[in-house]
Design a protein around this motif. Structure first.
Motif, short mmCIF file in Angstrom:
data_model
loop_
_atom_site.label_atom_id
_atom_site.label_comp_id
_atom_site.label_asym_id
_atom_site.label_seq_id
_atom_site.Cartn_x
_atom_site.Cartn_y
_atom_site.Cartn_z
N SER A 186 0.80 -1.19 0.06
CA SER A 186 -0.07 -0.07 0.03
C SER A 186 0.81 1.23 -0.05
O SER A 186 2.20 1.04 -0.05
CB SER A 186 -0.87 0.11 1.28
N SER A 187 0.42 2.54 0.12
CA SER A 187 0.87 3.57 0.03
C SER A 187 0.59 4.83 1.35
O SER A 187 -0.69 4.45 1.18
CB SER A 187 0.92 4.44 -1.38
N LEU A 188 1.32 5.10 1.94
CA LEU A 188 0.79 6.37 3.00
C LEU A 188 0.03 7.68 2.34
O LEU A 188 -0.62 8.14 2.86
CB LEU A 188 2.00 6.69 3.73
N GLU A 189 0.61 7.70 1.16
CA GLU A 189 -0.45 8.63 0.36
C GLU A 189 -1.79 8.47 0.41
O GLU A 189 -2.56 9.30 0.49
CB GLU A 189 0.28 8.83 -1.04
N ARG A 190 -2.32 7.32 0.50
CA ARG A 190 -3.57 6.91 0.37
C ARG A 190 -4.51 7.19 1.58
O ARG A 190 -5.66 7.35 1.65
CB ARG A 190 -3.89 5.58 -0.20
N THR A 191 -3.71 7.36 2.61
CA THR A 191 -4.11 7.42 4.04
C THR A 191 -4.09 8.86 4.73
O THR A 191 -4.63 9.45 5.41
CB THR A 191 -3.80 6.23 5.13
N VAL A 192 -2.76 9.34 4.28
CA VAL A 192 -2.04 10.65 4.99
C VAL A 192 -2.23 11.62 4.15
O VAL A 192 -2.63 12.68 4.15
CB VAL A 192 -0.66 10.43 5.46
#
Length: 461
Positions: free
Chosen positions: A301-307
């Motif tokens: 996954s990527s932190l871009e999608r949540t943060v």
């Protein structure tokens, strides 16, 4: 320059546009060195990670090349070598992304956690003043520990920090993974429609992509699935952990045991796509990873999608092949800002990410529900679609035989942006499908946009 301009443009989009203005006028075949991350961040008054994200998009598109210890270089387009039809369509779509009636990137219109992130970073700087190069040396460990804890569900389904691998973005993550597991040239079976960015990353990483179309309800054709596993010697199977985007469906839980059995029988790895799991309106009770062999499981996954876009870091969870993965990730020498990693870990620990995602899901559901109702009124006779289980857009099939490329261009000339379905396949599938989202402008904008789409579709009837 702020994160969002008056026109609603995000900071990374503005940096991307600025760089494109530098690249486009270049003579065909010529090379030019582009500004460094630090210089461009200072010049445009944005964060270094924002500039890095814009560069990664350009690198993914093949417009920019990163040279170790030298920086980024752009190459002028070769004369007489036109872009492919899909590339031209993608370029037109990206350039039209600021259209106000209906936008192609629904989830990106949501707010990020940038303000909270920067606030925690300031607190950490006050708490731990800089001391030479040893600033927050445990930031990476803290973030990996936080991610491991987030994926731990029980004593039988637990992860630890050693199972988590970090990279600067998804492209780098997949390049490293493929090299570590010696997968270059191997076949990866992908459920489609699938994000064009992910499909491009898989191909760029040296994997041979085989597509398996989803059913209308998100189910897999298990007989076809088994046949492909047998005939194609598939080593990886990429399936969504919960939400299939842009399809907006869920793989039925009743199929999970059969999928797991087929993976085990054919010795294939499950490459679980967790990018959109947080966007389900109602969280499913189980994920596919709960029933597969954990020794042949990879979750990314990527932190871009949540943060948000200020944290484009990608991550991988894997229990198997730890020595090979650790060696390869260490060799890549990813340098992620320790302070930012520690701040993100604190966001998770304080529950701010969960609160943010709950707010986002509420806004998405409200927006998509309104779009769905309006589509029923304006397009019910022309399109076949259903209310999605999550996300910020609706996947629809045109009932009449329509050239969606012509439809896209015709609507674009009127200021309306739709996303042709063929972009979500490398094999030209979904030519009669569309992805529709609403950029949430004035209330009348949506009705106007749907009316324009309806009128355009009537010309093919």
């Amino acid at each position: 320059m702020k994160r969002s301009t008056k026109s609603g443009e995000f900071a990374y989009q503005a940096v991307y546009r600025y760089l494109m203005e530098l690249i486009v006028p270049m003579a065909p075949g010529s090379y030019s060195k582009l500004p460094s991350l630090r210089d461009l961040a200072r010049r445009l008054e944005v964060s270094i990670s924002t500039v890095q994200y814009a560069y990664s998009l350009l690198e993914h598109e093949g417009r920019v090349q990163s040279v170790p210890k030298s920086g980024y270089f752009a190459r002028g387009a070769d004369a007489g070598v036109p872009a492919t039809g899909t590339e031209q369509l993608l370029q037109a779509l990206q350039q039209a992304g600021a259209a106000q009636l209906m936008a192609p990137h629904g989830t990106h219109a949501m707010p990020s956690l940038e303000a909270s992130l920067l606030g925690i970073e300031r607190q950490l700087l006050r708490q731990y003043p800089r001391a030479g190069a040893q600033v927050h040396p445990y930031g990476e460990l803290e973030l990996r520990t936080a991610l491991a804890a987030r994926y731990t569900r029980s004593v039988h389904r637990c992860w630890n920090a050693e199972d988590v691998y970090l990279a600067v973005d998804l492209c780098s993550l997949f390049e490293t993974l493929v090299t570590a597991l010696e997968l270059r040239g191997s076949a990866v079976l992908v459920a489609t429609p699938c994000s064009w960015r992910l499909l491009g990353i898989l191909r760029m990483a040296g994997l041979r992509v085989i597509e398996l179309p989803l059913g209308d309800d998100g189910s897999l054709d298990l007989e076809r699935f088994a046949g492909l596993l047998t005939r194609e010697s598939v080593r990886l199977v990429m399936l969504s952990s919960q939400l299939n985007c842009p399809h907006g469906s869920l793989i039925p839980a009743a199929q999970h045991p059969a999928i797991a059995a087929l993976l085990e029988r054919h010795g294939a790895w499950l490459l679980e796509n967790d990018l959109d799991a947080e966007y389900c309106f109602t969280r499913p009770s189980a994920c596919l990873r709960d029933v597969v062999d954990p020794e042949r499981l990879l979750v990314f996954s990527s932190l871009e999608r949540t943060v948000g876009v200020e944290v484009p870091f990608a991550y991988l969870l894997a229990r198997h092949a730890r020595r090979a993965l650790q060696r390869r990730f260490l060799a890549r020498g990813f340098r992620l800002p320790p302070l930012r990693q520690q701040a993100v870990a604190r966001l998770y620990a304080k529950g701010k990410v969960d609160l943010h995602l709950e707010h986002m899901r509420g806004r998405m559901r409200e927006r998509v529900s309104h779009l769905y109702r309006q589509m029923q009124v304006h397009l019910g006779a022309q399109l076949q679609f259903q209310m999605p289980a999550g996300g910020a857009s609706i996947w629809a099939q045109v009932r009449a035989p329509v050239d969606t490329r012509q439809l896209f261009q015709r609507l674009l000339d009127q200021g309306l942006v739709i996303t042709p379905g063929e972009l979500f396949s490398l094999q030209g599938q979904f030519a009669r499908h569309l992805r529709l989202g609403w950029s949430c402008g004035q209330p009348g904008d949506l009705q106007q946009g749907l009316s324009l789409l309806s009128q355009a579709l009537q010309r093919w009837e």
